[in-house]
Motif scaffolding. Structure first.
Motif, short mmCIF file in Angstrom:
data_model
loop_
_atom_site.label_atom_id
_atom_site.label_comp_id
_atom_site.label_asym_id
_atom_site.label_seq_id
_atom_site.Cartn_x
_atom_site.Cartn_y
_atom_site.Cartn_z
N ALA A 54 0.75 -1.15 0.04
CA ALA A 54 0.04 0.02 0.08
C ALA A 54 0.60 1.16 -0.23
O ALA A 54 0.43 2.39 0.16
CB ALA A 54 -1.05 -0.06 1.10
N ILE A 55 2.19 1.08 0.24
CA ILE A 55 3.14 1.93 -0.18
C ILE A 55 2.99 2.60 -1.60
O ILE A 55 3.12 1.87 -2.64
CB ILE A 55 4.45 1.90 0.38
N SER A 56 3.26 4.05 -1.75
CA SER A 56 3.25 4.57 -3.45
C SER A 56 4.65 5.25 -3.28
O SER A 56 5.31 5.49 -2.35
CB SER A 56 2.32 5.37 -3.45
N PHE A 57 5.15 5.05 -4.69
CA PHE A 57 6.39 5.33 -5.08
C PHE A 57 6.46 6.24 -6.38
O PHE A 57 6.03 5.91 -7.23
CB PHE A 57 7.31 4.11 -5.15
N VAL A 58 7.46 7.27 -6.09
CA VAL A 58 7.58 8.26 -7.40
C VAL A 58 8.99 8.57 -7.58
O VAL A 58 9.59 8.49 -6.42
CB VAL A 58 6.56 9.55 -7.47
N GLY A 59 9.39 8.62 -8.66
CA GLY A 59 10.67 8.87 -8.98
C GLY A 59 10.86 10.28 -9.40
O GLY A 59 9.83 10.85 -9.76
N LEU A 60 11.92 10.90 -8.84
CA LEU A 60 12.00 12.29 -8.84
C LEU A 60 12.23 12.91 -9.96
O LEU A 60 11.43 13.85 -10.38
CB LEU A 60 13.43 12.86 -7.87
N ASP A 61 12.96 12.26 -11.03
CA ASP A 61 13.34 12.75 -12.26
C ASP A 61 13.59 11.97 -13.37
O ASP A 61 13.63 10.67 -13.05
CB ASP A 61 14.24 13.90 -12.28
N GLU A 62 13.81 12.28 -14.52
CA GLU A 62 14.27 11.22 -15.77
C GLU A 62 14.86 12.09 -16.87
O GLU A 62 14.58 13.20 -17.11
CB GLU A 62 13.09 10.56 -15.96
N TRP A 63 15.84 11.59 -17.46
CA TRP A 63 16.62 11.91 -18.40
C TRP A 63 15.39 11.75 -19.82
O TRP A 63 15.25 10.62 -20.06
CB TRP A 63 17.93 11.17 -18.82
N VAL A 64 15.13 12.89 -20.50
CA VAL A 64 14.33 12.69 -21.61
C VAL A 64 15.20 12.18 -22.60
O VAL A 64 16.40 12.37 -23.08
CB VAL A 64 13.73 14.16 -22.04
N GLY A 65 14.53 10.99 -23.33
CA GLY A 65 15.36 10.31 -24.35
C GLY A 65 15.84 9.16 -23.93
O GLY A 65 16.54 8.36 -24.92
N ASN A 124 0.85 1.51 -7.83
CA ASN A 124 1.23 2.47 -6.67
C ASN A 124 2.72 3.19 -7.10
O ASN A 124 3.14 3.64 -6.34
CB ASN A 124 1.54 2.20 -5.34
N ILE A 125 3.34 2.59 -8.25
CA ILE A 125 4.35 3.09 -8.58
C ILE A 125 4.46 4.03 -9.78
O ILE A 125 3.70 3.78 -10.89
CB ILE A 125 5.41 1.92 -9.21
N HIS A 126 5.01 5.35 -9.84
CA HIS A 126 4.67 6.28 -10.94
C HIS A 126 6.23 6.63 -11.26
O HIS A 126 6.78 7.62 -10.22
CB HIS A 126 3.96 7.19 -10.52
N LEU A 127 6.74 6.52 -12.30
CA LEU A 127 8.05 6.97 -12.76
C LEU A 127 7.70 7.63 -13.97
O LEU A 127 6.97 7.39 -14.96
CB LEU A 127 9.09 5.62 -12.92
N PHE A 128 8.55 8.85 -14.39
CA PHE A 128 8.43 9.56 -15.40
C PHE A 128 8.94 8.73 -16.60
O PHE A 128 9.89 8.13 -16.47
CB PHE A 128 9.18 10.69 -15.38
N ASP A 129 8.19 8.75 -17.88
CA ASP A 129 8.70 7.89 -18.91
C ASP A 129 9.15 8.89 -19.76
O ASP A 129 9.10 9.88 -20.46
CB ASP A 129 7.39 7.53 -19.69
N GLY A 130 10.62 8.74 -19.81
CA GLY A 130 11.57 9.46 -20.56
C GLY A 130 11.63 9.31 -22.27
O GLY A 130 12.04 10.14 -22.79
N MET A 131 10.85 8.39 -22.29
CA MET A 131 10.71 8.14 -24.06
C MET A 131 9.08 8.53 -24.59
O MET A 131 9.08 8.37 -25.59
CB MET A 131 10.83 6.64 -24.01
N SER A 132 8.44 9.04 -23.48
CA SER A 132 7.09 9.80 -23.96
C SER A 132 7.29 10.63 -25.07
O SER A 132 8.13 11.42 -25.19
CB SER A 132 6.34 10.29 -22.85
N ASP A 133 6.32 10.47 -26.07
CA ASP A 133 6.42 11.63 -27.20
C ASP A 133 5.73 12.88 -26.58
O ASP A 133 5.96 13.99 -27.33
CB ASP A 133 5.30 11.16 -28.36
N ASP A 134 5.12 12.95 -25.43
CA ASP A 134 4.40 14.07 -24.95
C ASP A 134 4.98 14.20 -23.54
O ASP A 134 4.33 14.05 -22.30
CB ASP A 134 2.97 13.86 -24.93
N PRO A 135 6.00 14.93 -23.30
CA PRO A 135 6.76 14.98 -22.12
C PRO A 135 5.93 16.16 -21.09
O PRO A 135 5.88 15.85 -19.81
CB PRO A 135 8.10 15.57 -22.31
#
Ligand code: F6R
Length: 242
Positions: free
Chosen positions: A60-71, A98-109
């Motif tokens: 039940a713990i949630s986790f987010v990543g602080l940042d990501e390199w685009v590409g 419950n995990i959310h990390l930025f997708d550095g490969m997204s077409d729409d940052p």
């Protein structure tokens, strides 16, 4: 803000890992936000060891990543995604939802930023944020000059960040943009730990803690947070006045 100086990196990492353990024991639905990078590496290893030994349930713990390199894809070991998965996520029983990390490969940052902000909003914000500090004073990818009013945003990375950042990659890698939580997320987090170790961080720590609080030195904003702790070793503290 509280300042804690430890005799060495190991003791600093021990104490920081204890703080995370305390949070997840106190609040089984806590929202954690972790930076990547060399500084918290040992802290995360110790945290995982302690969490496993104490059989803490992360479902039940949630986790987010602080940042990501685009590409940079998650399969690249220099990505924040790879780092966090390898050091933390894969070892504990987090639920994928419950995990959310930025997708550095997204077409729409920009949409990536909205999705992160929405996730955090639904979870009620970050309970414990653990950050490092860059050689230019950045937190996450909040580079010097950034407003502290932002939530997640896309960033043109400074030269210091793109050159220092090469240390995470096997081969020379083109780094131009980053995607990051904003300083407003940090200011709204219930608890913030900022870690720094080694002589190379001494000057930036001195500037962040002893010069004016300023957008030019994003790490200085931590001094305005009522429940923040700057945890540094003696080397990183070596240029402080007292
Ligand atoms: C990485 C991050 C960066 C690092 C900072 C220090 O996710 O958010 O702000 O915390 O660049 O990096 P290290 O720890 O490698 O010195």
């Amino acid at each position: 803000m509280k300042l804690s100086v430890f005799p060495n990196y190991r003791l600093l990492s021990e104490k920081a890992s204890d703080e995370i353990i305390q949070m997840v024991q106190k609040k089984p639905t806590a929202v954690l936000c972790f930076a990547s990078g060399d500084t918290p590496r040992l802290c995360y290893q110790l945290f995982v060891e302690k969490a496993k030994a104490a059989k803490i349930d992360f479902s039940a713990i949630s986790f987010v990543g602080l940042d990501e390199w685009v590409g940079i894809p998650p399969s690249n070991e220099g990505s924040c995604h790879f780092f966090l998965n390898n050091l933390v996520l894969k070892h504990l029983n987090f639920s994928n939802a419950n995990i959310h990390l930025f997708d550095g490969m997204s077409d729409d940052p920009i949409q990536e930023c909205r999705k992160m902000d929405q996730f955090l909003h639904e979870k009620g914000g970050v309970d414990l944020m653990l950050v490092g500090v860059g050689m230019n004073g950045h937190i996450g990818f909040n580079e010097p000059g950034i407003s502290s009013h932002y939530y997640s945003h896309l960033v043109e990375l400074h030269n210091t960040t793109t050159s220092v950042g090469q240390k995470y990659f096997k081969d020379a890698t083109s780094l131009k943009l980053g995607i990051t939580l904003g300083l407003n997320h940090l200011l709204e987090a219930k608890e913030v730990l900022m870690l720094a170790n080694g002589l190379k961080k001494a000057l930036v720590i001195k500037k962040a803690l002893e010069e004016n609080i300023s957008d030019q030195m994003p790490a200085s904003i931590i001094r305005t947070h009522p429940n923040s702790e700057v945890m540094i070793d003696e080397e990183a503290a070596s240029m402080l006045r007292s």
